[in-house]
Design a protein around this motif. Structure first.
Motif, mmCIF file in Angstrom:
data_model
loop_
_atom_site.group_PDB
_atom_site.id
_atom_site.type_symbol
_atom_site.label_atom_id
_atom_site.label_comp_id
_atom_site.label_asym_id
_atom_site.label_seq_id
_atom_site.Cartn_x
_atom_site.Cartn_y
_atom_site.Cartn_z
ATOM 1 N N PHE A 1 2.632 -9.367 1.690
ATOM 2 C CA PHE A 1 1.750 -8.305 1.206
ATOM 3 C C PHE A 1 2.412 -6.976 1.532
ATOM 4 C CE2 PHE A 1 0.594 -8.621 5.634
ATOM 5 C CZ PHE A 1 0.120 -7.377 6.018
ATOM 6 N N ARG A 2 1.919 -5.920 0.940
ATOM 7 C CA ARG A 2 2.503 -4.599 1.147
ATOM 8 C C ARG A 2 1.391 -3.565 1.224
ATOM 9 N NH1 ARG A 2 6.707 -2.968 3.486
ATOM 10 N NH2 ARG A 2 7.867 -4.606 2.380
ATOM 11 N N VAL A 3 1.433 -2.765 2.304
ATOM 12 C CA VAL A 3 0.458 -1.699 2.513
ATOM 13 C C VAL A 3 1.183 -0.368 2.395
ATOM 14 C CG1 VAL A 3 -1.148 -0.631 4.140
ATOM 15 C CG2 VAL A 3 -0.948 -3.136 4.017
ATOM 16 N N GLY A 4 0.641 0.554 1.609
ATOM 17 C CA GLY A 4 1.247 1.868 1.446
ATOM 18 C C GLY A 4 1.162 2.694 2.722
ATOM 19 N N ARG A 5 2.088 3.640 2.873
ATOM 20 C CA ARG A 5 2.126 4.456 4.090
ATOM 21 C C ARG A 5 0.849 5.255 4.296
ATOM 22 N NH1 ARG A 5 8.208 7.094 4.650
ATOM 23 N NH2 ARG A 5 9.357 5.101 4.833
ATOM 24 N N ARG A 6 0.224 5.662 3.225
ATOM 25 C CA ARG A 6 -0.986 6.479 3.358
ATOM 26 C C ARG A 6 -2.146 5.696 3.968
ATOM 27 N NH1 ARG A 6 -4.770 5.439 -0.539
ATOM 28 N NH2 ARG A 6 -4.113 4.123 -2.292
ATOM 29 N N ASP A 7 -2.040 4.367 3.956
ATOM 30 C CA ASP A 7 -3.101 3.527 4.510
ATOM 31 C C ASP A 7 -2.832 3.094 5.941
ATOM 32 O OD1 ASP A 7 -4.703 3.520 2.176
ATOM 33 O OD2 ASP A 7 -3.363 2.048 1.259
ATOM 34 N N VAL A 8 -1.758 3.624 6.531
ATOM 35 C CA VAL A 8 -1.394 3.258 7.905
ATOM 36 C C VAL A 8 -1.400 4.506 8.782
ATOM 37 C CG1 VAL A 8 0.358 2.252 9.415
ATOM 38 C CG2 VAL A 8 0.036 1.347 7.088
ATOM 39 N N SER A 9 -2.171 4.461 9.856
ATOM 40 C CA SER A 9 -2.193 5.542 10.847
ATOM 41 C C SER A 9 -1.472 5.074 12.100
ATOM 42 C CB SER A 9 -3.633 5.926 11.198
ATOM 43 O OG SER A 9 -4.322 6.403 10.065
ATOM 44 N N ARG A 10 -0.518 5.883 12.574
ATOM 45 C CA ARG A 10 0.204 5.557 13.793
ATOM 46 C C ARG A 10 -0.366 6.370 14.944
ATOM 47 N NH1 ARG A 10 5.998 6.519 11.146
ATOM 48 N NH2 ARG A 10 4.657 7.592 9.661
ATOM 49 N N ARG B 1 6.999 -4.106 9.317
ATOM 50 C CA ARG B 1 7.676 -4.474 8.074
ATOM 51 C C ARG B 1 7.878 -5.978 7.942
ATOM 52 N NH1 ARG B 1 12.552 -5.748 7.478
ATOM 53 N NH2 ARG B 1 13.177 -4.812 9.456
ATOM 54 N N PRO B 2 8.476 -6.657 8.938
ATOM 55 C CA PRO B 2 8.634 -8.100 8.804
ATOM 56 C C PRO B 2 7.320 -8.870 8.795
ATOM 57 C CG PRO B 2 9.429 -7.352 10.937
ATOM 58 C CD PRO B 2 9.189 -6.136 10.116
ATOM 59 N N LEU B 3 6.263 -8.325 9.426
ATOM 60 C CA LEU B 3 4.952 -8.973 9.337
ATOM 61 C C LEU B 3 4.487 -9.026 7.896
ATOM 62 C CD1 LEU B 3 2.297 -10.116 10.538
ATOM 63 C CD2 LEU B 3 1.510 -7.752 10.771
ATOM 64 N N GLN B 4 4.634 -7.896 7.189
ATOM 65 C CA GLN B 4 4.254 -7.873 5.780
ATOM 66 C C GLN B 4 5.105 -8.836 4.956
ATOM 67 O OE1 GLN B 4 3.026 -3.696 4.283
ATOM 68 N NE2 GLN B 4 4.430 -3.298 6.000
ATOM 69 N N GLU B 5 6.373 -8.926 5.282
ATOM 70 C CA GLU B 5 7.250 -9.847 4.562
ATOM 71 C C GLU B 5 6.841 -11.296 4.818
ATOM 72 O OE1 GLU B 5 11.122 -8.851 5.957
ATOM 73 O OE2 GLU B 5 11.272 -6.997 4.771
ATOM 74 N N LEU C 1 -6.184 -11.800 5.094
ATOM 75 C CA LEU C 1 -5.957 -10.352 5.015
ATOM 76 C C LEU C 1 -4.950 -10.036 3.920
ATOM 77 C CD1 LEU C 1 -6.308 -7.478 6.285
ATOM 78 C CD2 LEU C 1 -4.349 -8.043 7.730
ATOM 79 N N ALA C 2 -3.863 -10.791 3.877
ATOM 80 C CA ALA C 2 -2.848 -10.583 2.844
ATOM 81 C C ALA C 2 -3.426 -10.797 1.447
ATOM 82 C CB ALA C 2 -1.672 -11.524 3.079
ATOM 83 N N GLU C 3 -4.252 -11.811 1.287
ATOM 84 C CA GLU C 3 -4.873 -12.075 -0.011
ATOM 85 C C GLU C 3 -5.767 -10.905 -0.423
ATOM 86 O OE1 GLU C 3 -6.966 -15.744 0.191
ATOM 87 O OE2 GLU C 3 -5.169 -16.953 0.578
#
Length: 293
Positions: free
Chosen positions: A178-187, A170-174, A144-146
């Motif tokens: 990888f880094r996902v922008g806020r616009r791509d995350v729905s809470r 946040r620490p999962l991405q670290e 997924l990160a790749e």
């Protein structure tokens, strides 16, 4: 068979345990589907083996743990991460084997014995629709990160707690770089994540690994190949005093534990939560299918 006498009292237990009863073994369980299935399964199994069983399912986690420490519950199925974090206040990040070893050591000081852990690990996980994961070739969090780092556009559904917590998004991405922008995350609420993922509103969703909706909605759980998520291995825990009196319980419960994994528990949970079968029938069916009844 000599009988254990459990005098059940106290305000915290008054509702769930109103009368004292005599039984060889008192089996406890928490107040959600998976735990109720396990309590019924264990009670029916031990009854078949000839024990006089008193089943006390439907209890809150902290109350159940207190009842076991106080000798009012002989055994129940607990999660390694719950004992580590909630009962022993250990915040250190440990791998699954270290987590099990630590809780086994710490709880032994309280007269509790952790038997063989099952392969069922009811922890956080990220999942995709199975056909989408196959088409994209994404089967693990590293993959997924790749994909994210290669510019593949993916949308994520997370509950608000996981998004904000210090050991969450946040620490999962670290950890996976990888880094996902806020616009791509729905809470959204946890239950809505499953619906959004099923309906194609998001590509990746936060789930619990043994949730019955995973097989029901044909999700694929991405492998946590760097062991980021805490281990919540489902394990029978028994009072040392009880095990001393009935030492054969160790092999008997370990045999049951060996039959459980994420897929099995998710299927059993789905039969109750999705297909609306009774907890007792699901537990009995599993035992019969495995020649334990």
């Amino acid at each position: 068979m000599q009988r254990l006498i459990a005098t059940l009292s106290g305000l915290a237990l008054a509702g769930a345990m109103s009368t004292a009863q005599a039984a060889d073994v008192t089996v406890g369980g928490k107040n959600f589907t998976e735990q109720q299935i396990l309590a019924s399964m264990t009670s029916q199994y031990l009854d078949e083996l000839g024990y006089d069983v008193d089943s006390r399912a439907g209890m809150g986690s902290a109350v159940l743990r207190q009842a076991q420490e106080n000798g009012q519950i002989d055994l129940y199925w607990e999660y390694t991460g719950t004992s580590l974090i909630n009962y022993n206040d250990i915040s250190e990040r440990l791998d699954p084997e270290e987590t099990y070893a630590r809780v086994k050591e710490l709880d032994a000081e309280k007269g509790l014995v952790w038997l063989a852990p099952s392969a069922a690990n009811n922890t956080y996980a990220l999942a995709m629709r199975a056909d989408d994961a196959e088409e994209r070739g994404i089967h693990s969090l590293s993959a997924l990160a790749e994909a994210v780092n290669a510019g593949v556009e993916l949308s994520f559904g997370l509950n608000a707690e996981f998004y904000a917590r210090d050991d969450g998004w946040r620490p999962l991405q670290e950890a996976y770089e990888f880094r996902v922008g806020r616009r791509d995350v729905s809470r959204m609420d946890s239950g809505l994540v499953y619906q959004a993922l099923r309906d194609g509103q998001v590509d990746v969703g936060l789930v619990f690994a043994t949730d019955g909706r995973i097989p029901a909605f044909d999700f694929h759980v991405l492998e946590d190949d760097r062991n980021f998520f805490p281990a919540y291995a489902l394990t029978p825990v028994i009072r040392e005093e009880t095990l001393t009196q009935f030492p054969e319980l160790e092999a008997q419960l370990n045999a049951l534990s060996a039959l459980l994994d994420d897929e099995t528990m998710a299927e059993l949970n789905a039969r109750v939560d999705v297909e609306r079968e009774t907890i007792e029938d699901v537990a009995e069916g599993f035992l019969r299918a495995n020649d334990l009844l």
